[in-house]
Scaffold this active site. Structure first.
Site, mmCIF file in Angstrom:
data_model
loop_
_atom_site.group_PDB
_atom_site.id
_atom_site.type_symbol
_atom_site.label_atom_id
_atom_site.label_comp_id
_atom_site.label_asym_id
_atom_site.label_seq_id
_atom_site.Cartn_x
_atom_site.Cartn_y
_atom_site.Cartn_z
ATOM 1 N N TYR A 173 -11.876 4.950 13.915
ATOM 2 C CA TYR A 173 -10.827 5.279 12.937
ATOM 3 C C TYR A 173 -10.675 6.798 12.859
ATOM 4 O O TYR A 173 -9.565 7.336 12.912
ATOM 5 C CB TYR A 173 -11.206 4.703 11.564
ATOM 6 C CG TYR A 173 -10.165 4.928 10.482
ATOM 7 C CD1 TYR A 173 -9.046 4.108 10.383
ATOM 8 C CD2 TYR A 173 -10.301 5.974 9.567
ATOM 9 C CE1 TYR A 173 -8.089 4.323 9.384
ATOM 10 C CE2 TYR A 173 -9.355 6.191 8.578
ATOM 11 C CZ TYR A 173 -8.252 5.361 8.485
ATOM 12 O OH TYR A 173 -7.306 5.574 7.509
ATOM 13 N N ASN A 220 3.471 5.100 9.553
ATOM 14 C CA ASN A 220 2.440 4.893 8.534
ATOM 15 C C ASN A 220 1.511 3.717 8.844
ATOM 16 O O ASN A 220 0.360 3.715 8.397
ATOM 17 C CB ASN A 220 3.141 4.671 7.178
ATOM 18 C CG ASN A 220 2.231 4.066 6.133
ATOM 19 O OD1 ASN A 220 1.352 4.734 5.600
ATOM 20 N ND2 ASN A 220 2.430 2.774 5.855
ATOM 21 N N ALA A 223 4.797 2.393 -1.342
ATOM 22 C CA ALA A 223 5.032 3.515 -2.277
ATOM 23 C C ALA A 223 6.027 4.511 -1.672
ATOM 24 O O ALA A 223 6.855 5.089 -2.383
ATOM 25 C CB ALA A 223 3.704 4.209 -2.603
ATOM 26 N N ASN A 266 -6.097 3.742 -3.229
ATOM 27 C CA ASN A 266 -6.264 2.375 -3.729
ATOM 28 C C ASN A 266 -5.232 1.422 -3.109
ATOM 29 O O ASN A 266 -4.156 1.211 -3.671
ATOM 30 C CB ASN A 266 -6.129 2.406 -5.256
ATOM 31 C CG ASN A 266 -6.470 1.066 -5.855
ATOM 32 O OD1 ASN A 266 -7.048 0.200 -5.187
ATOM 33 N ND2 ASN A 266 -6.111 0.887 -7.113
ATOM 34 N N CYS A 323 7.712 -6.692 12.702
ATOM 35 C CA CYS A 323 7.422 -6.001 13.969
ATOM 36 C C CYS A 323 5.958 -5.605 14.033
ATOM 37 O O CYS A 323 5.425 -5.043 13.077
ATOM 38 C CB CYS A 323 8.303 -4.745 14.041
ATOM 39 S SG CYS A 323 7.825 -3.561 15.314
ATOM 40 N N ASP A 324 5.337 -5.892 15.175
ATOM 41 C CA ASP A 324 4.007 -5.360 15.471
ATOM 42 C C ASP A 324 4.228 -4.037 16.200
ATOM 43 O O ASP A 324 4.711 -4.030 17.336
ATOM 44 C CB ASP A 324 3.243 -6.367 16.344
ATOM 45 C CG ASP A 324 1.866 -5.865 16.730
ATOM 46 O OD1 ASP A 324 1.588 -4.659 16.562
ATOM 47 O OD2 ASP A 324 1.070 -6.678 17.232
ATOM 48 N N GLY A 366 0.804 -1.223 0.000
ATOM 49 C CA GLY A 366 0.000 0.000 0.000
ATOM 50 C C GLY A 366 0.837 1.273 0.000
ATOM 51 O O GLY A 366 1.860 1.387 -0.690
ATOM 52 N N GLY A 390 2.686 2.597 2.350
ATOM 53 C CA GLY A 390 4.032 2.442 2.919
ATOM 54 C C GLY A 390 5.022 1.948 1.872
ATOM 55 O O GLY A 390 6.158 2.438 1.783
#
Ligand code: NAD
Length: 265
Positions: free
Chosen positions: A151, A91, A20, A187, A63-64, A16, A18
């Site tokens: 969110y 991000n 890019a 997207n 990594c979480d 996604g 990140g």
């Protein structure tokens, strides 16, 4: 900031937006630590980048970001591997209204923790050489989102924190600029979460309304968000700014009424 030979840590870098971000940073000659929970997709992304750039330019760190110890460890691994840190992009994010606490944990608490860790390494008073932090919010951080209230709250939090810590950075001469980017719909795989009951919970019934909003606002492509990132990183005058990216107006900044007194003036 000249980006060549700088070291960047990007969370949520496997796919996604990140991914890019990593692409454009590598294109400018940065070395990049890709930090992500998703090991399979993270490794595949590193493989993609290895076909285009020297493999020494990237490291993938599973990594979480919501795990404090793991996040600290990701910073330490980045510094051990590349010797320094100049750029941090917080991000990683999720859309989960059912298990809403993780949305606050990942989208807001981990961004705050990441920012503090980044400052520990980069700020001049700690012997760092300064740098830049970019926290990823959303247009949902500037307006209500009826069917994604948590969110939206988490992204409002990112903006409030980023504008405030940016003022603290100026007042304290940290040598670190901190800004935020608020894209409209982009997207990426996160859009698929709108269709999933496990993500939307009680708001599942409204998924068509969100899809109507997507049609109304249009959907951006990740490279445009990465173009916005480069603008923030390369323009040394930007601190505490809220960049908006929309199909209608492209890359632009949110304007606020000047405060009666500013800690940084
Ligand atoms: N796509 C959009 O429409 C849109 C719009 C505005 C803002 N954003 C924000 O942009 C950021 C990137 O989203 P995206 O659209 O690329 O989504 P995405 O789902 O495609 O990518 C998110 C990445 O973050 C990673 N991640 C999730 N939880 C994590 C955790 N706990 N630890 C480490 N990594 C984790 C995922 O594995 C994934 O690789 C998010 O903060 C999102 O909220 C997205």
């Amino acid at each position: 900031m000249h980006l060549k030979d700088k070291v960047a840590l990007v969370t949520g870098a496997a796919q996604g937006i990140g991914k890019a971000f990593v692409q454009v940073l590598l294109g400018k000659g940065c070395k990049v630590a890709l930090v992500d929970l998703n090991v399979e997709v993270g490794k595949a992304s590193k493989d993609d980048f290895d076909k285009q750039f020297d493999e020494e330019m990237t490291i993938f760190i599973p990594c979480d970001v919501s795990n404090e110890e793991k996040l600290k460890d990701a910073f330490e691994k980045t510094i051990q591997h590349f010797g320094k840190l100049d750029i941090l992009i917080n991000n990683a994010g999720v859309n989960n209204e059912k298990n809403w606490e993780i949305t606050v944990q990942i989208n807001l608490i981990s961004v705050i923790r990441g920012t503090y860790l980044g400052l520990d390494y980069m700020k001049t008073e700690n012997g760092g050489t300064g740098g830049a932090i970019v926290n990823i919010s959303s247009l949902a951080g500037l307006m209500p989102a009826a069917h994604q209230p948590v969110y939206s709250a988490s992204k409002h939090g990112v903006i409030g924190f980023t504008r405030s810590i940016a003022m603290a950075a100026t007042a304290g001469n940290y040598g670190v600029r901190i800004n935020t980017i608020c894209p409209g719909f982009v997207n990426t795989p996160i859009l698929q979460s709108i269709d999933k009951e496990e993500n939307m919970g009680q708001y599942s019934a409204y998924k068509d309304k969100i899809k109507d909003m997507m049609k109304f606002y249009g959907i951006l492509d990740p490279p445009l968000i990465a173009e916005g990132l480069l603008k923030i990183l390369e323009d040394e005058t930007l601190n505490g700014e809220v960049m908006k990216i929309t199909t209608k107006e492209g890359i632009h900044f949110h304007s606020y009424i000047p405060l009666p007194f500013q800690a940084n003036k």
